[in-house]
Each structure stands twice: as C-alpha cells, then as structure tokens.
Write an enzyme that holds these catalytic residues in place. Sequence first.
Site, PDB file in Angstrom:
ATOM      1  N   SER A 161     -53.842  12.763 -20.746  1.00  0.00           N
ATOM      2  CA  SER A 161     -54.788  12.282 -21.583  1.00  0.00           C
ATOM      3  C   SER A 161     -54.647  10.585 -20.831  1.00  0.00           C
ATOM      4  CB  SER A 161     -55.042  12.299 -22.951  1.00  0.00           C
ATOM      5  OG  SER A 161     -56.121  11.330 -23.209  1.00  0.00           O
ATOM      6  N   ASP A 163     -56.329  15.545 -17.407  1.00  0.00           N
ATOM      7  CA  ASP A 163     -57.087  15.731 -18.291  1.00  0.00           C
ATOM      8  C   ASP A 163     -57.436  13.735 -17.900  1.00  0.00           C
ATOM      9  OD1 ASP A 163     -59.419  16.263 -17.983  1.00  0.00           O
ATOM     10  OD2 ASP A 163     -59.698  16.027 -20.829  1.00  0.00           O
ATOM     11  N   ARG A 184     -56.701   1.643 -14.389  1.00  0.00           N
ATOM     12  CA  ARG A 184     -56.657   2.934 -14.594  1.00  0.00           C
ATOM     13  C   ARG A 184     -55.208   3.543 -13.364  1.00  0.00           C
ATOM     14  NH1 ARG A 184     -59.428   4.682 -10.221  1.00  0.00           N
ATOM     15  NH2 ARG A 184     -61.079   3.731  -9.126  1.00  0.00           N
ATOM     16  N   ASP A 186     -54.619   5.494  -9.759  1.00  0.00           N
ATOM     17  CA  ASP A 186     -55.185   5.657  -9.135  1.00  0.00           C
ATOM     18  C   ASP A 186     -54.410   6.133  -7.703  1.00  0.00           C
ATOM     19  OD1 ASP A 186     -54.768   2.903  -6.662  1.00  0.00           O
ATOM     20  OD2 ASP A 186     -54.045   2.329  -9.016  1.00  0.00           O
ATOM     21  N   ASP A 240     -51.028   4.716  -7.083  1.00  0.00           N
ATOM     22  CA  ASP A 240     -49.662   4.790  -8.267  1.00  0.00           C
ATOM     23  C   ASP A 240     -48.232   5.362  -8.252  1.00  0.00           C
ATOM     24  OD1 ASP A 240     -51.433   2.772  -9.455  1.00  0.00           O
ATOM     25  OD2 ASP A 240     -52.132   4.012 -10.729  1.00  0.00           O
ATOM     26  N   HIS A 281     -60.250  19.357 -23.277  1.00  0.00           N
ATOM     27  CA  HIS A 281     -58.733  18.558 -23.549  1.00  0.00           C
ATOM     28  C   HIS A 281     -57.556  19.205 -23.228  1.00  0.00           C
ATOM     29  CE1 HIS A 281     -57.837  14.326 -22.670  1.00  0.00           C
ATOM     30  NE2 HIS A 281     -57.622  13.818 -23.417  1.00  0.00           N
TER      31      HIS A 281
END
Lengths: 451, 257
Positions: free
Chosen positions: A158, A182, A196, A198, A201, A252
């Site tokens: 998460s 997730d 975020r 990607d 990374d 989740h």
Amino acid sequence: MLLWTFMTPLLLTAAHMCRAQGCDEFTDLNIGHSFLGTSLRVRLLLYTRENSSCATLLSHTDFSAYPSFNLSRPTSFIIHGYRPTGSPPVWVHELMALLLLRTDVNVIVVDWNHGAANLNYLKAVENTKQAAENLTAFIERMQDSGANLSSIHMIGVSLGAHMSGFVGANLKGAIGRISALDPAGPQFTDKPPEERLDPDDAQFVDVLHTDIDALGYRKPLGHIDFYANGGTDQPGCPKTILSGGAYFKCDHQRSVLLYLGSLNRTCTIRAFPCDSNTEFLDGKCLSCDQFGADGCPVFGYDVSRWKNVLKKLGQTKAFFTTNAQPPYCRTGYKVEVVVWNTDVHWGYMTIKLHHNGTEAVANVDHKSSEFRKFTETTLFAQFDKDVKDVEKMSVTFSTGNVFKPKYKLRVLRVRLTHLELDKTALCRYDLLLEENKEVMFRPVPCEDADF
Amino acid sequence: MDVELITLPANGNNGKSISNDRITAENGADVTCEVTERDSLLKTHAAGNQNGDIPVSNSDVEAQRTVENAHSCPESTARRIWEELNDTPFSKVRLWMILIFLLVIIVAIILFSLWICSVIHEDVDEKFDPSLFQVPLHFNGSFQLPNQVFTEELFTLSTNESIVLTTDLEDKLADLYRSSPALGRYFSKAEVYSLRNGSVIADYQLTFLLPEEQQFELQNFTLSREMVYNVLRQSLYDQETDGSAPMYIYPRSLRMF
C-alpha cells in the site's frame, strides 16, 4: 535529514535498552494513538536465518554492533502501509519467515507504525516521503559499508509501495527490485511519476493490484502489473458493508496473502499478459509464445525469472484469477466447443472434472458465450484445483432464462486442453446438453482434429 | 329513500321506545339534513300522532325536536356506517375481491401462455424430413475382438456362428449410431462383411444417407470421418471397464477410413 539526525541517538538508546531484554518487537499502538496522531519514527528490525524468530533493532548509522547484519548477503525490506488502528500487521512475521526460507538474506522490517498510525490519512501519506528519506540515508550507509544496491529487494504494501518507489527514485533506480503489493490509490492516483511508484524506481518493479476500485491504484506502475481477479473484487471478500471492517480492507489485504502464497510454493499462479480483464476472461490472451520455454510469467516472488524479457516489453499488464481461500491458484483449461444447432445459442457453462473422488469445478459465467453452428467457441475455464488425470467430466449448460423454453445445445465436439502441462487434449463427441442438466461422460484422448 | 325504508325494521329491532312514524320523520331528516322546513312539518305530524302517549305540549316537542335535529345529522350518519359495517357489506368486499381475482387471472394467463410457449416451442433441430436423405456416404473399417476365438466357421460368413456374431456386431453398431443425437437421423445401416484371424478382426461398413443440399457441409462437420470414428471410439472406451466380456472390442484396434 534533520529529523533523522535528531532521531538517531534516540533510536540507539532504544536499541540498547531493548537488546538487554532480548528480542525487539514491532511497535504496538492502538486506536487511541491513531486518534491523537503519531509523529514519524522509523525503526528497522533485522531478521536473518540465524535469528529468524528474534528481531534486532538496527542502528541507522552504525552497523558495527550487529554481526548478523552481513552486507555481503542480499537485503530484503518489508514496508507496511497505513495503520489506522495502530496494530502491528499480522502478516509481517510470515512474510519474513518465508523470505528467509527461500534465500539467505537480511530481512529488514521497516516499522514506521509511528507515522502510519494516524486517523488522518493525509498525514500518513506525508510521512511516506519523510520515511523514504530516512530509508534512503540508511541504504546509502549500507552501500558505503559494502552492500550492493542491486541485491536490495523492497517489498512495499500500500503506502509502503510508494515509499519504496521514493527510496528507489532517491537512489536513481539502482536498487534491484521493488515488489509493490496493492500500491495505495488515494492521494497517488493521477500524480506524476516522481510522486508515486514508477518503473524507473528500481531495476525491476513488479506490482500486484487487488483493490483498484477502492484503496488500490488502478493504472500500471511497474514493469509488470498483475491484476488479481481483474484487480477489483476478490473472491471470498464481503460484498456488503454489513460484514464490518473486512468490507474495506479485505480486497486490499488479499494482495499480501497472494504474495505469501507465491512464496510458500503451495502452487504457482500463472498470469496472462492482456489488455483487459474481459479479454483475458474471454480466453483471448492464452498465448504465451512471446515468453518462449518459460511460458507466461508466474505471479509473485518468482517473477524475477522473467525480468529481462519483461523489461524489454516495457510495461506489461498480466491477469489471473484466484480461489476464495488458499491455495489461491487455479488451473486453467481451454475448452473448445463446436455445436450443430441451426440457431445461435447463448449461455453459460459449468464444467467439472473428476478424479478419484475429487472434483474440480469451473464456471464460465463472466458473460454469456455464443455458440454458432459449426464454429468453434473457445471458453477459458479456470478450475479451483488441479486434477491429475481426468477420469470423468461433466458439463452443465445454462442460459439464465427462467421463462424461455428449455434449449438444447447439440455439441459435436468438446475439447479440453490443459494450459500449462503438455498433455494430450481430451475430447468428447456428440453430446446433447439440455439446459440446466448436468451431463457426465468419460473424455477420450483427442484425435487430430479435422475441423 | 328505498334504502332508508329497508333499514326501518332494523331500527325497530334496536328496541327504541319511539314509534315507527317518528322514526320515519327522523329518517327523513337524515336523508335531507338541509330540508329543515319539511322536517318540522313531519315533526308536527309525528307529535300529533303521539299526543296520547307522550303527555307533552306541542311546543315542547317542537323544541325538543329542534335540538334533536341539530344533532341527528352526524349521529345518524355514523349509525348508518356502523350498520353498513354490521351487515355483510357486499359491495365493498366485492371490489377488493375482484381486484385480487383479476390479478390472479392475469398471472395465471401469463404463466399459461409461457407454458404454452414452451410446449409449442419447436426445436428446429428436431425436425427433419428423412425422405430428403438420398446421398449415400460410406465408412469402412475394422476392429478387434480379443476375447473371441477364431475358428474356420467364423471365416465362412454363411455359417451359423458367423451369422450370430456378425448380426450381434451389426446390431451393436446400428444401436449406437441410431441413438446418436447428431448422427442418428442420417444413419442407414451397419454391415459386418468379414471376420478375420487375429483373435477375431471384424471388417465393417457403415452407410449414412445425406440430404442433397447440405451434403458438403455435413461431410465436413457432422458426418466427417472424425465424428463417425470418434462416436464409435468413445463408446468403446466407455465399455472398456470390463475387458473380459466376450463381446469386448479393443478400443485401440479401431480403424476407419
């Protein structure tokens, strides 16, 4: 950085105090802390094969006091997500233990419960950036002490997934692998790549989506993005709010359970690259030729085997379905049906395979399939378990119409092909399937078909 | 007015100590509350009638009636409703009964028509005209009966033993193809034309008759060699479980051209 230098002595003293008492534990907070809000504190708990049951709280700067922290070994980080209740994540120990069972690594559980436990989600999101700075500094320190960045694997759940992304971006994508379970959607959806996770990374970024319609992230984020059951509603998860808290987190949380399943090798889940879940369910993406002898990528920990080919492909979306309970894996068969009905018929099929009293069931009911005279209809049947040898097979045809007359599907041939094993396809010829009536038969090895 | 007259005896039954005439007057008032003039006229008449019984002065009665009149309208309406409820209120019961009845009828008609639809539904695939099936199509082949012992008698087709065996096999083949949902209608005959050594190997010929117009389509699909061969083959696998039976046919020995 300031925060980090400020916290180091504090952590050090904490570490020394805890050492005296034995094992260090994950921070246990409660809803009260969450209500009042917690300020960020990053604790690093080290587990190795030598001390797999007992964590050692690592210093962020000085590794000399920890002989078990062997930097010649690869290192895996486990990073949890938002903790609105403040409780320690239940899956951490199992994930750590399974990782250690697989390979001799340093497992570092990143405990940022102070920071993640906050009723204000936005605050926790803010903290991910800071915690990432902290971790980056730690990994740089590791690199200075001789660790190889490409041997670092970060498993983030998460918010933890995006945190791994930030760490990876800080380190210019040099770390070996990020597994994102997730990745969080709220506050990250539609953000630019630097805000975020990607694919740049890390050298390899594999992502699992299980809740894209609520807490998860919808779009692809890695080199390969697995969408379990389409990434939306997971089987076995409550459909209504009446079931309480599970309604919100079940989908989740399933991401972690699926990853655990991939680690413990109970069974492998084959994922099929496809543009959409509908096409996948329609059986239009069953070809795995582009992956050669390896076949389609296997979901989870072992997907690293496909790293090179996947990186060449850029970003891949891959789909699979699961059972409601472990073992989550399903067995896929291609079912081809040819009918001789004059009129076109639409309907669903329930197929059962029998062997020695065990029964595997597959429902092909995501949409109604078309059966046209002398035309092969391909169905993608996913069975809840694998049946070694199919002794008997049964098929039920249904249309879902209550008031219409009962149709009969007049089948010339039904052919059953295992998607993974190179077994001879099984066939049955000349069947009359009356609506809602189960027809059981013994399939025979197919002859080379002419039509 | 009619209705009011009918209700009269009911009033008497109520045990009122007042006479029918007076009630008539009262009832008159009930019906036309507004018509006070007519009312008072009737009242006087009533008072006159009752003079002997009730020793009160006309004016007294008049006054009493006026008071009574003022109340009589709502009071008697209530009474009437009460009476109507007390009696079997046919008209109202009938209304909701009719509604429910109609509803039931509608549902019944729907269900009935659905039933009719499904009963008269014709499956186009079940209808065919055998007289159109003219074009013959043959399949030849052989299979092995491992549990039979080959004898000289079997070699000659005219002997009793061989006739028994060939008819048995022919019946078996005919039964199988006749009961086939896809092939049954086209099946014409099965013939076992020779028995050879090799335990016993039987050579057979199957004859199907096709309609002229669809013959090529049928030959490619429904009556392809694959279908005809596999319908027989899968039936042999189905009987494989008891491999010791005398009429057992070894599935892998099946050939068809």
